[in-house]
Design a protein around this motif. Structure first.
Motif, mmCIF file in Angstrom:
data_model
loop_
_atom_site.group_PDB
_atom_site.id
_atom_site.type_symbol
_atom_site.label_atom_id
_atom_site.label_comp_id
_atom_site.label_asym_id
_atom_site.label_seq_id
_atom_site.Cartn_x
_atom_site.Cartn_y
_atom_site.Cartn_z
ATOM 1 N N PRO A 3 0.810 -1.231 0.000
ATOM 2 C CA PRO A 3 0.000 0.000 0.000
ATOM 3 C C PRO A 3 0.834 1.267 0.000
ATOM 4 O O PRO A 3 0.418 2.289 -0.558
ATOM 5 N N ALA A 4 2.024 1.217 0.615
ATOM 6 C CA ALA A 4 2.873 2.409 0.650
ATOM 7 C C ALA A 4 3.288 2.843 -0.745
ATOM 8 O O ALA A 4 3.426 4.043 -1.021
ATOM 9 N N ILE A 5 3.472 1.879 -1.651
ATOM 10 C CA ILE A 5 3.843 2.219 -3.030
ATOM 11 C C ILE A 5 2.687 2.944 -3.719
ATOM 12 O O ILE A 5 2.884 3.942 -4.420
ATOM 13 N N PHE A 6 1.460 2.427 -3.509
ATOM 14 C CA PHE A 6 0.282 3.113 -4.038
ATOM 15 C C PHE A 6 0.252 4.558 -3.555
ATOM 16 O O PHE A 6 0.070 5.501 -4.343
ATOM 17 N N LEU A 7 0.404 4.740 -2.247
ATOM 18 C CA LEU A 7 0.220 6.049 -1.648
ATOM 19 C C LEU A 7 1.285 7.044 -2.080
ATOM 20 O O LEU A 7 0.990 8.222 -2.290
ATOM 21 N N GLU A 8 2.516 6.594 -2.242
ATOM 22 C CA GLU A 8 3.563 7.505 -2.686
ATOM 23 C C GLU A 8 3.306 7.988 -4.105
ATOM 24 O O GLU A 8 3.610 9.131 -4.451
ATOM 25 N N ARG A 9 2.759 7.104 -4.947
ATOM 26 C CA ARG A 9 2.436 7.537 -6.311
ATOM 27 C C ARG A 9 1.282 8.527 -6.301
ATOM 28 O O ARG A 9 1.291 9.504 -7.062
ATOM 29 N N VAL A 10 0.301 8.301 -5.426
ATOM 30 C CA VAL A 10 -0.794 9.254 -5.287
ATOM 31 C C VAL A 10 -0.258 10.613 -4.838
ATOM 32 O O VAL A 10 -0.630 11.652 -5.386
ATOM 33 N N ARG A 11 0.625 10.588 -3.836
ATOM 34 C CA ARG A 11 1.182 11.855 -3.343
ATOM 35 C C ARG A 11 1.930 12.590 -4.448
ATOM 36 O O ARG A 11 1.802 13.818 -4.584
ATOM 37 N N LYS A 12 2.692 11.856 -5.229
ATOM 38 C CA LYS A 12 3.449 12.479 -6.316
ATOM 39 C C LYS A 12 2.511 13.189 -7.288
ATOM 40 O O LYS A 12 2.807 14.312 -7.736
ATOM 41 N N GLU A 13 1.386 12.560 -7.619
ATOM 42 C CA GLU A 13 0.439 13.191 -8.538
ATOM 43 C C GLU A 13 -0.257 14.378 -7.891
ATOM 44 O O GLU A 13 -0.455 15.421 -8.528
ATOM 45 N N LEU A 14 -0.638 14.246 -6.609
ATOM 46 C CA LEU A 14 -1.292 15.348 -5.916
ATOM 47 C C LEU A 14 -0.375 16.561 -5.824
ATOM 48 O O LEU A 14 -0.826 17.712 -5.948
ATOM 49 N N GLU A 15 0.923 16.319 -5.662
ATOM 50 C CA GLU A 15 1.843 17.433 -5.499
ATOM 51 C C GLU A 15 2.174 18.130 -6.821
ATOM 52 O O GLU A 15 2.906 19.128 -6.814
ATOM 53 N N LYS A 16 1.614 17.651 -7.910
ATOM 54 C CA LYS A 16 1.679 18.416 -9.152
ATOM 55 C C LYS A 16 0.779 19.648 -9.056
ATOM 56 O O LYS A 16 0.940 20.600 -9.805
ATOM 57 N N TYR A 17 -0.185 19.604 -8.122
ATOM 58 C CA TYR A 17 -1.106 20.717 -7.924
ATOM 59 C C TYR A 17 -0.653 21.637 -6.791
ATOM 60 O O TYR A 17 -0.801 22.859 -6.877
ATOM 61 N N ALA A 18 -0.112 21.064 -5.711
ATOM 62 C CA ALA A 18 0.379 21.862 -4.580
ATOM 63 C C ALA A 18 1.195 20.947 -3.667
ATOM 64 O O ALA A 18 0.879 19.761 -3.546
ATOM 65 N N PRO A 19 2.244 21.470 -3.026
ATOM 66 C CA PRO A 19 3.046 20.637 -2.119
ATOM 67 C C PRO A 19 2.261 20.244 -0.868
ATOM 68 O O PRO A 19 1.452 21.019 -0.356
ATOM 69 N N ILE A 20 2.497 19.013 -0.396
ATOM 70 C CA ILE A 20 1.890 18.514 0.834
ATOM 71 C C ILE A 20 3.004 18.378 1.869
ATOM 72 O O ILE A 20 3.923 17.583 1.687
ATOM 73 N N PRO A 21 2.954 19.136 2.964
ATOM 74 C CA PRO A 21 3.999 19.013 3.989
ATOM 75 C C PRO A 21 4.077 17.585 4.527
ATOM 76 O O PRO A 21 3.059 16.890 4.618
ATOM 77 N N ASP A 22 5.275 17.161 4.884
ATOM 78 C CA ASP A 22 5.459 15.794 5.377
ATOM 79 C C ASP A 22 4.593 15.499 6.588
ATOM 80 O O ASP A 22 3.986 14.426 6.689
ATOM 81 N N ASP A 23 4.513 16.452 7.521
ATOM 82 C CA ASP A 23 3.721 16.185 8.723
ATOM 83 C C ASP A 23 2.238 16.084 8.410
ATOM 84 O O ASP A 23 1.516 15.306 9.025
ATOM 85 N N GLU A 24 1.767 16.839 7.412
ATOM 86 C CA GLU A 24 0.360 16.732 7.015
ATOM 87 C C GLU A 24 0.092 15.390 6.344
ATOM 88 O O GLU A 24 -0.933 14.754 6.584
ATOM 89 N N TRP A 25 1.028 14.948 5.513
ATOM 90 C CA TRP A 25 0.866 13.649 4.862
ATOM 91 C C TRP A 25 0.842 12.530 5.897
ATOM 92 O O TRP A 25 0.056 11.587 5.789
ATOM 93 N N GLU A 26 1.677 12.657 6.928
ATOM 94 C CA GLU A 26 1.701 11.638 7.971
ATOM 95 C C GLU A 26 0.413 11.635 8.783
ATOM 96 O O GLU A 26 -0.006 10.589 9.291
ATOM 97 N N ARG A 27 -0.229 12.790 8.911
ATOM 98 C CA ARG A 27 -1.481 12.859 9.677
ATOM 99 C C ARG A 27 -2.673 12.339 8.892
ATOM 100 O O ARG A 27 -3.721 12.031 9.455
ATOM 101 N N THR A 28 -2.535 12.256 7.567
ATOM 102 C CA THR A 28 -3.652 11.810 6.736
ATOM 103 C C THR A 28 -4.019 10.370 7.065
ATOM 104 O O THR A 28 -3.147 9.511 7.217
ATOM 105 N N ASP A 29 -5.319 10.113 7.153
ATOM 106 C CA ASP A 29 -5.800 8.751 7.435
ATOM 107 C C ASP A 29 -5.674 7.919 6.170
ATOM 108 O O ASP A 29 -6.613 7.780 5.388
#
Length: 202
Positions: A3-29
């Motif tokens: 699942p971590a591989i899925f999520l990192e790819r999702v984050r990479k695509e989301l960050e094409k729109y705006a950066p996600i701070p590491d602590d916010e990403w860690e807080r995400t359910d």
């Protein structure tokens, strides 16, 4: 699949729109993100359903389509790998969807609940930035498609389709490509033949 591989790819695509701070990403359910397999022909969303989820395409291909009053199908868009699937307006209005989303080949989505999306929007401002940029891109895509129908001939619309979806020519059925272009399959065959004769396509 980890699942971590899925999520990192999702984050990479989301960050094409705006950066996600590491602590916010860690807080995400991230347990709310669920890998789901769809077989060819299976629906992510049926016409008439009220949407309750979004999806990120890990692999596969989907079509977004509607049905006319005459009972004819019309292709609105195709979505392939690393794209998001959603039905925002029916969800926001709590209305049945007037269009459907269907897998054109075996596919894997990373799905998450639209209620979860709303909770994210109420949190860190990065999610609002991502959502705004994503919706802006959808608006640009919609406006470009409307412009093509209003100002371009069928041949130019087909060439634009090849530029927009360079890998779909052999993945989507020809009659669905024709539907997307607003022409008949016979007309599409004629256009393809003419372009081959001019060496504009292979």
């Amino acid at each position: 699949m980890d699942p971590a591989i899925f999520l990192e790819r999702v984050r990479k695509e989301l960050e094409k729109y705006a950066p996600i701070p590491d602590d916010e990403w860690e807080r995400t359910d991230r347990t709310a993100f669920t890998p789901v397999r769809y077989e060819k022909g299976e629906h992510f969303l049926r016409i008439g359903d009220v949407p309750d989820k979004m999806g990120f395409i890990w692999s596969g291909l989907f079509r977004i389509f509607c049905i006319t009053e005459q009972g004819d199908e019309r292709i609105m868009a195709f979505r392939g790998e690393n794209r998001f699937l959603s039905a925002f307006s029916p969800f926001l209005e709590s209305q049945p969807s007037w269009y459907g989303i269907q897998a054109l080949e075996p596919s894997i989505l990373l799905c998450f609940d639209l209620q979860q999306y709303q909770r994210l929007m109420a949190g860190h401002p990065c999610w609002c930035q991502i959502s705004r940029k994503y919706v802006e891109n959808l608006f640009i895509e919609k406006e470009r498609r409307e412009r093509d129908f209003l100002t371009e001939n069928a041949e130019t619309r087909y060439l634009n389709f090849l530029r927009e979806y360079p890998d779909l020519e052999d993945r989507a059925p020809q009659y669905q490509v024709a539907s997307y272009l607003g022409i008949t399959p016979v007309a599409l065959s004629r256009i393809r033949k003419a372009l081959r004769n001019k060496n504009q396509i292979s």
